[in-house]
Design a protein around this motif. Structure first.
Motif, PDB file in Angstrom:
ATOM      1  N   ASP A  43      20.099  -1.120   3.911  1.00 50.60           N
ATOM      2  CA  ASP A  43      19.367  -2.384   3.878  1.00 50.60           C
ATOM      3  C   ASP A  43      18.717  -2.516   2.503  1.00 50.60           C
ATOM      4  O   ASP A  43      17.704  -1.856   2.211  1.00 50.60           O
ATOM      5  CB  ASP A  43      18.304  -2.392   4.985  1.00 50.60           C
ATOM      6  N   ALA A  44      19.300  -3.362   1.660  1.00 46.50           N
ATOM      7  CA  ALA A  44      18.806  -3.510   0.292  1.00 46.50           C
ATOM      8  C   ALA A  44      17.396  -4.076   0.247  1.00 46.50           C
ATOM      9  O   ALA A  44      16.664  -3.845  -0.724  1.00 46.50           O
ATOM     10  CB  ALA A  44      19.757  -4.398  -0.514  1.00 46.50           C
ATOM     11  N   THR A  45      16.999  -4.813   1.290  1.00 49.33           N
ATOM     12  CA  THR A  45      15.651  -5.392   1.278  1.00 49.33           C
ATOM     13  C   THR A  45      14.579  -4.325   1.482  1.00 49.33           C
ATOM     14  O   THR A  45      13.409  -4.544   1.151  1.00 49.33           O
ATOM     15  CB  THR A  45      15.498  -6.475   2.365  1.00 49.33           C
ATOM     16  N   LEU A  46      14.954  -3.167   2.034  1.00 51.07           N
ATOM     17  CA  LEU A  46      14.014  -2.071   2.222  1.00 51.07           C
ATOM     18  C   LEU A  46      14.057  -1.068   1.072  1.00 51.07           C
ATOM     19  O   LEU A  46      13.173  -0.203   0.969  1.00 51.07           O
ATOM     20  CB  LEU A  46      14.303  -1.334   3.535  1.00 51.07           C
ATOM     21  N   CYS A  47      15.078  -1.158   0.243  1.00 52.35           N
ATOM     22  CA  CYS A  47      15.260  -0.195  -0.844  1.00 52.35           C
ATOM     23  C   CYS A  47      14.256  -0.466  -1.965  1.00 52.35           C
ATOM     24  O   CYS A  47      14.081  -1.611  -2.402  1.00 52.35           O
ATOM     25  CB  CYS A  47      16.682  -0.268  -1.391  1.00 52.35           C
ATOM     26  N   ILE A  48      13.606   0.603  -2.446  1.00 53.87           N
ATOM     27  CA  ILE A  48      12.632   0.467  -3.535  1.00 53.87           C
ATOM     28  C   ILE A  48      13.167   1.067  -4.832  1.00 53.87           C
ATOM     29  O   ILE A  48      12.448   1.172  -5.822  1.00 53.87           O
ATOM     30  CB  ILE A  48      11.292   1.129  -3.166  1.00 53.87           C
ATOM     31  N   GLY A  49      14.439   1.490  -4.832  1.00 50.24           N
ATOM     32  CA  GLY A  49      15.044   2.017  -6.050  1.00 50.24           C
ATOM     33  C   GLY A  49      14.520   3.370  -6.477  1.00 50.24           C
ATOM     34  O   GLY A  49      14.621   3.740  -7.651  1.00 50.24           O
ATOM     35  N   CYS A  50      13.981   4.160  -5.550  1.00 50.86           N
ATOM     36  CA  CYS A  50      13.379   5.447  -5.916  1.00 50.86           C
ATOM     37  C   CYS A  50      14.418   6.517  -6.228  1.00 50.86           C
ATOM     38  O   CYS A  50      14.101   7.530  -6.836  1.00 50.86           O
ATOM     39  CB  CYS A  50      12.455   5.921  -4.802  1.00 50.86           C
ATOM     40  N   LYS A  51      15.647   6.323  -5.753  1.00 52.37           N
ATOM     41  CA  LYS A  51      16.766   7.237  -5.982  1.00 52.37           C
ATOM     42  C   LYS A  51      16.583   8.599  -5.302  1.00 52.37           C
ATOM     43  O   LYS A  51      17.224   9.580  -5.681  1.00 52.37           O
ATOM     44  CB  LYS A  51      17.029   7.427  -7.480  1.00 52.37           C
ATOM     45  N   ALA A  52      15.706   8.660  -4.303  1.00 55.48           N
ATOM     46  CA  ALA A  52      15.573   9.904  -3.547  1.00 55.48           C
ATOM     47  C   ALA A  52      16.893  10.261  -2.862  1.00 55.48           C
ATOM     48  O   ALA A  52      17.207  11.446  -2.677  1.00 55.48           O
ATOM     49  CB  ALA A  52      14.457   9.771  -2.511  1.00 55.48           C
ATOM     50  N   CYS A  53      17.660   9.245  -2.493  1.00 53.86           N
ATOM     51  CA  CYS A  53      18.961   9.486  -1.846  1.00 53.86           C
ATOM     52  C   CYS A  53      19.913  10.200  -2.799  1.00 53.86           C
ATOM     53  O   CYS A  53      20.702  11.062  -2.381  1.00 53.86           O
ATOM     54  CB  CYS A  53      19.558   8.179  -1.350  1.00 53.86           C
ATOM     55  N   ARG A 220      20.259  -7.512  14.717  1.00 55.28           N
ATOM     56  CA  ARG A 220      18.855  -7.675  15.107  1.00 55.28           C
ATOM     57  C   ARG A 220      18.018  -8.087  13.907  1.00 55.28           C
ATOM     58  O   ARG A 220      17.175  -8.992  13.983  1.00 55.28           O
ATOM     59  CB  ARG A 220      18.325  -6.375  15.710  1.00 55.28           C
ATOM     60  N   ARG A 221      18.286  -7.456  12.768  1.00 56.40           N
ATOM     61  CA  ARG A 221      17.525  -7.769  11.565  1.00 56.40           C
ATOM     62  C   ARG A 221      17.860  -9.169  11.038  1.00 56.40           C
ATOM     63  O   ARG A 221      16.998  -9.843  10.472  1.00 56.40           O
ATOM     64  CB  ARG A 221      17.790  -6.720  10.486  1.00 56.40           C
ATOM     65  N   LEU A 222      19.096  -9.586  11.223  1.00 54.24           N
ATOM     66  CA  LEU A 222      19.464 -10.930  10.769  1.00 54.24           C
ATOM     67  C   LEU A 222      18.711 -12.009  11.538  1.00 54.24           C
ATOM     68  O   LEU A 222      18.590 -13.143  11.056  1.00 54.24           O
ATOM     69  CB  LEU A 222      20.980 -11.148  10.916  1.00 54.24           C
ATOM     70  N   SER A 223      18.212 -11.681  12.717  1.00 51.89           N
ATOM     71  CA  SER A 223      17.450 -12.656  13.502  1.00 51.89           C
ATOM     72  C   SER A 223      15.982 -12.723  13.084  1.00 51.89           C
ATOM     73  O   SER A 223      15.250 -13.598  13.534  1.00 51.89           O
ATOM     74  CB  SER A 223      17.536 -12.314  14.996  1.00 51.89           C
ATOM     75  N   PHE A 224      15.553 -11.787  12.219  1.00 47.12           N
ATOM     76  CA  PHE A 224      14.151 -11.795  11.774  1.00 47.12           C
ATOM     77  C   PHE A 224      13.865 -13.006  10.900  1.00 47.12           C
ATOM     78  O   PHE A 224      14.745 -13.500  10.195  1.00 47.12           O
ATOM     79  CB  PHE A 224      13.837 -10.526  10.972  1.00 47.12           C
ATOM     80  N   LYS A 225      12.631 -13.438  10.937  1.00 49.75           N
ATOM     81  CA  LYS A 225      12.198 -14.561  10.106  1.00 49.75           C
ATOM     82  C   LYS A 225      11.414 -14.025   8.907  1.00 49.75           C
ATOM     83  O   LYS A 225      10.572 -13.127   9.052  1.00 49.75           O
ATOM     84  CB  LYS A 225      11.332 -15.526  10.914  1.00 49.75           C
ATOM     85  N   PRO A 226      11.671 -14.553   7.728  1.00 45.42           N
ATOM     86  CA  PRO A 226      10.962 -14.086   6.538  1.00 45.42           C
ATOM     87  C   PRO A 226       9.452 -14.219   6.695  1.00 45.42           C
ATOM     88  O   PRO A 226       8.952 -15.212   7.229  1.00 45.42           O
ATOM     89  CB  PRO A 226      11.496 -15.010   5.431  1.00 45.42           C
ATOM     90  N   GLY A 227       8.730 -13.201   6.253  1.00 49.14           N
ATOM     91  CA  GLY A 227       7.276 -13.214   6.291  1.00 49.14           C
ATOM     92  C   GLY A 227       6.673 -12.496   7.474  1.00 49.14           C
ATOM     93  O   GLY A 227       5.519 -12.052   7.410  1.00 49.14           O
ATOM     94  N   ARG A 243       8.816   2.551  10.653  1.00 46.68           N
ATOM     95  CA  ARG A 243       7.745   2.056   9.790  1.00 46.68           C
ATOM     96  C   ARG A 243       7.705   0.541   9.874  1.00 46.68           C
ATOM     97  O   ARG A 243       8.727  -0.111  10.144  1.00 46.68           O
ATOM     98  CB  ARG A 243       7.936   2.493   8.335  1.00 46.68           C
ATOM     99  N   SER A 244       6.537  -0.023   9.672  1.00 47.09           N
ATOM    100  CA  SER A 244       6.366  -1.467   9.711  1.00 47.09           C
ATOM    101  C   SER A 244       6.525  -2.028   8.305  1.00 47.09           C
ATOM    102  O   SER A 244       6.027  -1.454   7.327  1.00 47.09           O
ATOM    103  CB  SER A 244       4.986  -1.824  10.266  1.00 47.09           C
ATOM    104  N   ALA A 245       7.234  -3.130   8.207  1.00 44.25           N
ATOM    105  CA  ALA A 245       7.447  -3.749   6.897  1.00 44.25           C
ATOM    106  C   ALA A 245       7.585  -5.249   7.063  1.00 44.25           C
ATOM    107  O   ALA A 245       7.988  -5.757   8.124  1.00 44.25           O
ATOM    108  CB  ALA A 245       8.695  -3.181   6.221  1.00 44.25           C
ATOM    109  N   GLU A 246       7.248  -5.963   6.002  1.00 45.56           N
ATOM    110  CA  GLU A 246       7.376  -7.408   6.011  1.00 45.56           C
ATOM    111  C   GLU A 246       8.833  -7.798   5.757  1.00 45.56           C
ATOM    112  O   GLU A 246       9.484  -7.256   4.862  1.00 45.56           O
ATOM    113  CB  GLU A 246       6.491  -8.029   4.928  1.00 45.56           C
ATOM    114  N   VAL A 247       9.321  -8.727   6.550  1.00 48.65           N
ATOM    115  CA  VAL A 247      10.702  -9.194   6.407  1.00 48.65           C
ATOM    116  C   VAL A 247      10.801 -10.080   5.170  1.00 48.65           C
ATOM    117  O   VAL A 247      10.048 -11.040   5.017  1.00 48.65           O
ATOM    118  CB  VAL A 247      11.149  -9.971   7.664  1.00 48.65           C
ATOM    119  N   ARG A 248      11.768  -9.749   4.303  1.00 51.55           N
ATOM    120  CA  ARG A 248      11.927 -10.495   3.065  1.00 51.55           C
ATOM    121  C   ARG A 248      12.983 -11.590   3.183  1.00 51.55           C
ATOM    122  O   ARG A 248      13.087 -12.430   2.303  1.00 51.55           O
ATOM    123  CB  ARG A 248      12.272  -9.542   1.925  1.00 51.55           C
TER     124      ARG A 248
END
Length: 339
Positions: A43-53, A220-227, A243-248
């Motif tokens: 999920d690119a919207t959750l990725c922070i680019g930390c490169k831990a992977c 399921r995530r595609l049904s989320f509303k931004p914000g 973890r809880s996060a805001e939908v982008r």
């Protein structure tokens, strides 16, 4: 020695009859996804680019660090980092950055930016497996993981040419090279673990699970509303951690659900996938298409081969008959016997 028209027409008719009864090769049926096939949802919207992977992957697979560990900052973008290289023989997965315009907002197509993870897609009907002439690349019938056997590999690199995602890499810098690609940490899974990239991801951007369950999670995530705020599982679907996060906001598609017959590495993003460097592919596997064409050609050659064989046999029989009917030939045969 000459074959007359009647004999030729007889053989030609036999060849035509064979071609009609043989028919055209049927299209190979598409490969089916195993019910227990496992995969990764990125999920690119959750990725922070930390490169831990990337670090976790290298550690779990004993891959060397890059020769130049320095990272290049994406041009004109503050706070976003992008590696200078793509997948290679030392890297099984890679986080890349996409930026457009001012890149002011994450996961927005216009004047925005996004991360994208590059790794083996573990296709349901893999082109690399189809192209490999020695079965060095195989697909596990249960997990669906596309594995590699270096002992069988002959270094032809057909898999590199066949892969629509440009994933397999060749060790050009080694005296005894092999193909390198992500195998979804199957050695860790055999011990009850999960892929290292998913275990290392702190945000749940890389999530492990059964493909069927990951598809449900993706929709399921595609049904989320931004914000709005939502709970996102992390590491694996059955880990119990979240973890809880805001939908982008999401681009309305799960990439890999249908592309090239489906893949076990699925992707979600807030921008069009083509902008992230993913190829626009149809639902038909090119491996299925190429194998159908090959089988049709090979099967179509059966009738001409039979026709040629019939002609050769007819000429041979005709020659034998004429030789036996010729008195001079019979006299020569008697002389050879007496000698």
């Amino acid at each position: 020695m000459n074959i007359d028209r009647r004999d030729f027409l007889k053989v030609a008719l036999a060849g035509a009859t064979t071609a009609l009864t043989t028919g055209t090769a049927q299209a190979r049926p598409p490969k089916e996804l195993s019910p227990d096939a496992v995969g990764i949802l990125y999920d690119a919207t959750l990725c922070i680019g930390c490169k831990a992977c990337e670090v976790g992957c290298k550690d779990a697979n004993a891959m060397p660090m890059e020769a130049d560990p320095a990272l290049e900052q994406a041009e004109g973008v503050q706070g976003i980092w992008d590696a200078s290289s793509d997948l290679d023989s030392r890297t099984l997965n890679k986080i890349k950055a996409y930026a457009q315009g001012t890149a002011a907002v994450k996961d927005r197509d216009h004047d925005g930016y996004s991360f994208i993870k590059r790794a083996c897609m573990h296709c349901v009907d893999p082109d690399c497996v189809s192209a490999c002439p020695v079965s060095a690349l195989t697909k596990d019938p249960v997990t669906g993981i596309v594995g590699y056997n270096p002992d069988a590999c002959i270094g032809c690199r057909y898999c590199q040419l066949a892969c629509p995602f440009n994933i397999p890499k060749f060790e050009f810098d080694k005296p005894f090279p092999k193909i390198v690609k992500c195998e979804m940490c199957r050695h860790l899974q055999a011990e009850g673990g999960i892929p290292a990239c998913c275990a290392a991801c702190p945000t749940g951007a890389s999530l492990f699970g059964r493909v069927s369950d990951l598809l449900q999670e993706g929709h399921r995530r595609l049904s989320f509303k931004p914000g709005e705020r939502q709970e996102y599982p992390i590491h694996s679907l059955d880990s119990g951690d979240s973890r809880s996060a805001e939908v982008r906001g999401y681009y309305p598609r799960v990439y890999g659900e249908t592309e090239t017959g489906g893949t076990q590495y699925l992707l979600l993003a807030g921008v069009p996938f083509e902008d992230l460097g993913l190829p626009p592919l149809g639902p038909e596997s090119s491996a299925r298409l190429s194998e159908t064409i090959q089988h049709t050609i090979y099967q179509g050659l059966a009738a001409p081969a039979l026709l040629l064989g019939g002609l050769v046999y007819t000429v041979y029989r005709r020659t034998e008959d004429e030789r036996h009917d010729d008195p001079a030939s019979q006299a020569d045969e008697e002389d050879r016997r007496h000698d």
